[in-house]
Write an enzyme that holds these catalytic residues in place. Structure first.
Site, PDB file in Angstrom:
ATOM      1  N   ASP A 184      37.212  34.379  34.278  1.00 56.07           N
ATOM      2  CA  ASP A 184      36.806  35.689  34.801  1.00 56.07           C
ATOM      3  C   ASP A 184      38.034  35.852  35.801  1.00 56.07           C
ATOM      4  O   ASP A 184      38.080  35.283  37.119  1.00 56.07           O
ATOM      5  CB  ASP A 184      35.521  36.287  35.245  1.00 56.07           C
ATOM      6  N   GLU A 228      38.778  41.341  31.007  1.00 52.92           N
ATOM      7  CA  GLU A 228      39.526  40.446  31.823  1.00 52.92           C
ATOM      8  C   GLU A 228      38.883  38.998  31.816  1.00 52.92           C
ATOM      9  O   GLU A 228      39.075  37.997  32.622  1.00 52.92           O
ATOM     10  CB  GLU A 228      39.628  40.853  33.382  1.00 52.92           C
TER      11      GLU A 228
END
Length: 318
Positions: A184, A228
């Site tokens: 992440d 993301e």
């Protein structure tokens, strides 16, 4: 007299039909010699006329068929069943070029029941094969597009789900280990807010490339999980190996030196990574491993981000 006239008329009609038929028709004797052919057969095979084809085609097995084994198979099927209902094959034209055809054949028997030869019916399917080839290419392209993330050009969530499930099942049977790394981007929303969505897209593309380069083996898969988040599937990789890959990815992204002034972790864009490994269990799914990696990722964020955490029994969300 009338009967004789009728026979003559019928024979003439058959000759006209033979000459004007929109498919190639050839009569071939038992030795493979061309006996007669209509104009369409000559045109298909690139000969100036039927007479030219008959004169030059002394052995159809060696002169007409691209591969000898194809010719042998064709002849065997014909003489075994006394007819070939459909046979897709390439034939050699006079100039050496190849023609895709669909061939049919029927044995010719004498009055005593002996095989004298056979009729060969040839249909040009060049356009059909060309269309099939184009369709296959289009379908392959469509399939690729359906499994590739449009922005980053690495595998998308769909391909990850399918591949991870397949590898989980395979390694369940083989009783071998499977590892997953969840990644992440730290404070990516702040990055987008600060530099804009276009810069955010470029950032994600650079990160995806760094992750892809970090994954070395053909059996490994790097994918965009969503937003993301990225994920890496590592078949036959133990926890030590997976942790090494995770750290390699983390440092590769940090080395990009993408400035992130709003990050509280580092002046550059960084990743948090959660890793989990297990030998897949019977009567379970890969979701259990994904959940373990996700919990490890949460722990990495909880402990300050910009780090790789390995799942263990004590790892999880409070």
């Amino acid at each position: 007299m009338q009967f004789t006239n009728d026979i003559k008329s019928l024979n003439q009609e058959l000759k006209n039909l033979f000459a004007s038929a929109p498919i190639g028709i050839c009569k071939i004797d038992i030795a493979g010699q061309m006996v007669s052919a209509n104009p369409e057969a000559a045109w298909m095979l690139g000969y100036e006329s039927s007479e030219n084809l008959i004169e030059l085609m002394s052995d159809i097995k060696s002169q007409m068929f691209v591969h000898q084994n194809t010719a042998e198979e064709f002849m065997f099927n014909l003489f075994e069943a006394e007819e070939v209902k459909s046979y897709k094959c390439q034939l050699i034209r006079k100039n050496g070029s190849l023609l895709w055809t669909r061939c049919y054949a029927k044995i010719i028997l004498s009055d005593s029941g002996r095989i004298n030869g056979f009729y060969l019916f040839i249909i040009n399917i060049k356009d059909t094969v060309t269309a099939e080839t184009k369709l296959k290419k289009a379908n392959d392209k469509l399939k690729k597009l359906s499994t590739i993330d449009g922005l980053t050009q690495i595998a998308n969530r769909r391909q990850f789900d399918e591949y991870c499930a397949m590898e989980y099942k395979r390694l369940t049977r083989e009783k071998r280990i499977l590892s997953i790394i969840m990644c992440d981007v730290d404070y990516f929303k702040l990055y987008n807010d600060t530099y804009g969505h276009q810069a955010g897209d470029e950032c994600l593309k650079s990160i995806a490339k760094a992750i892809q380069v970090s994954v070395k083996r053909p059996s490994d898969l790097a994918a965009r999980y969503g937003g993301e988040e990225f994920v890496v599937v590592l078949p036959n990789t133990d926890s030590t190996g997976a942790m090494h890959v995770a750290e390699y990815i983390r440092l590769a992204v940090k080395t990009l030196k993408i400035v992130h002034s709003k990050s509280t972790v580092d002046r550059y864009v960084t990743l948090s990574l959660g890793m989990a490994s297990m030998i897949p269990i019977e009567n379970s799914t890969n979701e259990i491993l994904v959940d373990m990696a996700d919990k490890a990722l949460y722990k990495a964020k909880e402990q300050g981000r910009n780090r790789s955490i390995q799942f263990n029994k004590g790892t999880g969300r409070k």
